[in-house]
Motif scaffolding. Sequence first.
Motif, short mmCIF file in Angstrom:
data_model
loop_
_atom_site.label_atom_id
_atom_site.label_comp_id
_atom_site.label_asym_id
_atom_site.label_seq_id
_atom_site.Cartn_x
_atom_site.Cartn_y
_atom_site.Cartn_z
N VAL A 228 0.83 -1.21 0.00
CA VAL A 228 0.00 0.00 0.00
C VAL A 228 0.87 1.26 0.00
CG1 VAL A 228 -1.62 1.34 1.39
CG2 VAL A 228 -1.99 -1.09 1.04
N VAL A 229 1.93 1.27 0.80
CA VAL A 229 2.82 2.43 0.84
C VAL A 229 3.48 2.64 -0.52
CG1 VAL A 229 4.96 3.33 1.83
CG2 VAL A 229 3.25 2.29 3.32
N ALA A 230 3.92 1.56 -1.16
CA ALA A 230 4.50 1.67 -2.49
C ALA A 230 3.48 2.19 -3.50
CB ALA A 230 5.04 0.31 -2.94
N THR A 231 2.24 1.75 -3.37
CA THR A 231 1.18 2.21 -4.26
C THR A 231 0.92 3.70 -4.08
OG1 THR A 231 0.12 0.03 -4.19
CG2 THR A 231 -1.23 1.88 -4.91
N ILE A 232 0.85 4.16 -2.82
CA ILE A 232 0.62 5.57 -2.56
C ILE A 232 1.79 6.41 -3.09
CG2 ILE A 232 0.43 7.28 -0.71
CD1 ILE A 232 -1.08 5.21 0.92
N ALA A 233 3.01 5.95 -2.85
CA ALA A 233 4.19 6.69 -3.32
C ALA A 233 4.21 6.78 -4.84
CB ALA A 233 5.46 6.01 -2.82
N LEU A 234 3.88 5.68 -5.51
CA LEU A 234 3.87 5.66 -6.97
C LEU A 234 2.77 6.56 -7.51
CD1 LEU A 234 5.66 4.21 -8.99
CD2 LEU A 234 3.94 2.44 -9.20
N GLU A 250 -4.62 18.07 -2.19
CA GLU A 250 -5.94 17.81 -1.61
C GLU A 250 -6.04 16.38 -1.07
OE1 GLU A 250 -8.57 18.62 -4.79
OE2 GLU A 250 -8.33 20.79 -4.72
N LEU A 251 -5.32 15.46 -1.69
CA LEU A 251 -5.39 14.05 -1.31
C LEU A 251 -4.39 13.66 -0.24
CD1 LEU A 251 -5.93 12.14 -4.69
CD2 LEU A 251 -7.40 12.04 -2.68
N GLY A 252 -3.45 14.56 0.09
CA GLY A 252 -2.35 14.21 0.99
C GLY A 252 -2.81 13.62 2.31
N THR A 253 -3.65 14.34 3.03
CA THR A 253 -4.13 13.86 4.34
C THR A 253 -4.94 12.58 4.20
OG1 THR A 253 -4.23 16.15 5.14
CG2 THR A 253 -5.45 14.48 6.38
N PHE A 258 -5.43 6.77 4.91
CA PHE A 258 -5.75 5.50 4.27
C PHE A 258 -4.71 4.45 4.63
CE2 PHE A 258 -5.13 2.63 0.59
CZ PHE A 258 -6.35 1.99 0.62
N GLY A 259 -3.43 4.83 4.60
CA GLY A 259 -2.37 3.89 4.97
C GLY A 259 -2.48 3.45 6.42
N ILE A 260 -2.79 4.40 7.33
CA ILE A 260 -2.90 4.07 8.76
C ILE A 260 -4.09 3.14 9.01
CG2 ILE A 260 -3.32 5.00 11.06
CD1 ILE A 260 -1.88 7.56 10.14
N LEU A 261 -5.25 3.50 8.48
CA LEU A 261 -6.45 2.69 8.70
C LEU A 261 -6.35 1.35 8.00
CD1 LEU A 261 -9.14 5.50 8.34
CD2 LEU A 261 -8.52 4.28 10.42
N PHE A 262 -5.68 1.30 6.86
CA PHE A 262 -5.50 0.02 6.17
C PHE A 262 -4.67 -0.93 7.03
CE2 PHE A 262 -2.93 -2.89 3.73
CZ PHE A 262 -3.87 -3.54 2.96
N SER A 323 -15.22 -1.07 6.68
CA SER A 323 -15.31 -0.06 5.62
C SER A 323 -14.60 1.24 5.98
CB SER A 323 -16.78 0.23 5.30
OG SER A 323 -17.48 0.66 6.46
N ALA A 324 -14.19 1.39 7.23
CA ALA A 324 -13.52 2.63 7.66
C ALA A 324 -12.27 2.95 6.85
CB ALA A 324 -13.18 2.54 9.15
N PRO A 325 -11.42 1.96 6.47
CA PRO A 325 -10.20 2.30 5.72
C PRO A 325 -10.45 2.97 4.38
CG PRO A 325 -10.01 0.11 6.68
CD PRO A 325 -11.43 0.54 6.89
N THR A 326 -11.65 2.84 3.81
CA THR A 326 -11.95 3.51 2.54
C THR A 326 -12.88 4.70 2.73
OG1 THR A 326 -13.74 1.90 2.16
CG2 THR A 326 -11.61 1.43 1.16
N ALA A 327 -13.85 4.58 3.62
CA ALA A 327 -14.84 5.65 3.79
C ALA A 327 -14.26 6.89 4.47
CB ALA A 327 -16.05 5.13 4.58
N MET A 328 -13.46 6.70 5.52
CA MET A 328 -12.91 7.85 6.23
C MET A 328 -11.96 8.67 5.37
SD MET A 328 -13.04 9.74 8.83
CE MET A 328 -13.93 8.81 10.08
N PRO A 329 -11.01 8.05 4.62
CA PRO A 329 -10.17 8.86 3.73
C PRO A 329 -10.98 9.61 2.68
CG PRO A 329 -9.19 6.70 4.07
CD PRO A 329 -10.55 6.65 4.68
N MET A 330 -12.07 9.00 2.20
CA MET A 330 -12.91 9.68 1.21
C MET A 330 -13.56 10.91 1.82
SD MET A 330 -13.56 9.29 -1.95
CE MET A 330 -14.49 10.36 -3.05
N ARG A 331 -14.03 10.80 3.06
CA ARG A 331 -14.62 11.95 3.73
C ARG A 331 -13.58 13.04 4.00
NH1 ARG A 331 -17.31 10.79 9.02
NH2 ARG A 331 -18.10 12.91 8.69
#
Length: 383
Positions: A228-234, A250-253, A258-262, A323-331
């Motif tokens: 996941v970290v490699a995916t985010i970095a890429l 805008e997506l930074g936070t 997402f990485g933490i909750l994942f 569902s928190a690892p996807t829903a919270m980053p989206m919010r």
Amino acid sequence: MTTTAPTGQAAGTPAGRAPGGRQQLSGPQAAWIVAEREITTRLRSKAFLISTGILLLVVLAGVVIGGLVSQNGGFGGPTKVAAVGSAASGLEGAGFEVSAVPDRAAAEQLVRDGDVAAAVVPGGDTAIDLTVIATDSAPAELVQALSAVPTVELLDPSGTSFMLGYLIAMGFGMVFYMTALTFGTTIAQSVVEEKQTRIVEILLATVSARAMLAGKILGNSILALGTVVATIALAAVGMLATGQDLLLGELGTAMIWFGILFAFGFVLLAALYAAAAALVSRQEDIGSVTSPVMMLVMIPFFLIIFLFENPVALAVMSYVPFSAPTAMPMRLYLGTAEWWEPILSLGILAASIAVVLWIGSRIYSNSILRTGARVKLGDAIKG
């Protein structure tokens, strides 16, 4: 026929001592040894390396293609532009599909309806006396095509277009779904393989069942989080390369959370996969016992895609552990979450992990040495 054996020690052997008088390793030490074994086994697998490489390439390609499409107005022809009166003369022969409209109100309506990418109307505080009207961002090629920089008015400057929100929701959902499913299935196959070949009996001579479970979860969690970290970095590199600096900001936070909750969410799923797999002794039976866990991965994937514009649904999903690892980053990206909400969501997830690990360790410990027929869930919990 089902056979059972004492978990973690042979009959008549003192607790903490393996058959033959060998001392069992301590919990943390044993868990780390098992984790190292899981990591090295995966890293030596060509199938794992190839599948991970393909996932990273797909993510990079998606980011680059998305950036190019947004810069060039998308596929399927020239950028559609509405123009009022004499404003159309400056766009003739510039490669735009121009639609003449009678007044500014009609032009704004076409922009709001999504029928055109932008509108050009007379009037403005620039030398060319023109104004470009757009929804959330003005098409770069349209601004550049005009002889001077026009006045730009955004109808919804703080909003997120449907397509961009859809792509971001799909990105979060796809990465979580693919990574959790891949490594969760790997854990389940590893548990059943060791049980089917009876290697687990040899391993339990030196480590306890709970240490084995902890090591499997730890090792695969490290690999999953690394992916996941490699995916985010890429993805970040791809955004910078295609000039999507503002979107990355805008997506930074959201990406960090997402990485933490994942990381926490995968531990929860990994414990469920390992406990479910310990109930069976054949690879053919893995699907039947892990299908409920698979649904817990699949349902959030579809919900985040179809309900990302529903604030109430997103708010509820951001506090559900699966569902928190996807829903919270989206919010967080949409700006609808307060600063304390990710922390509360993480706390709920951590409490859920504690409960699941306690139940999962009982199921795993009471089932790992029982071969033959499938172990009933109630028997596995009772012991």
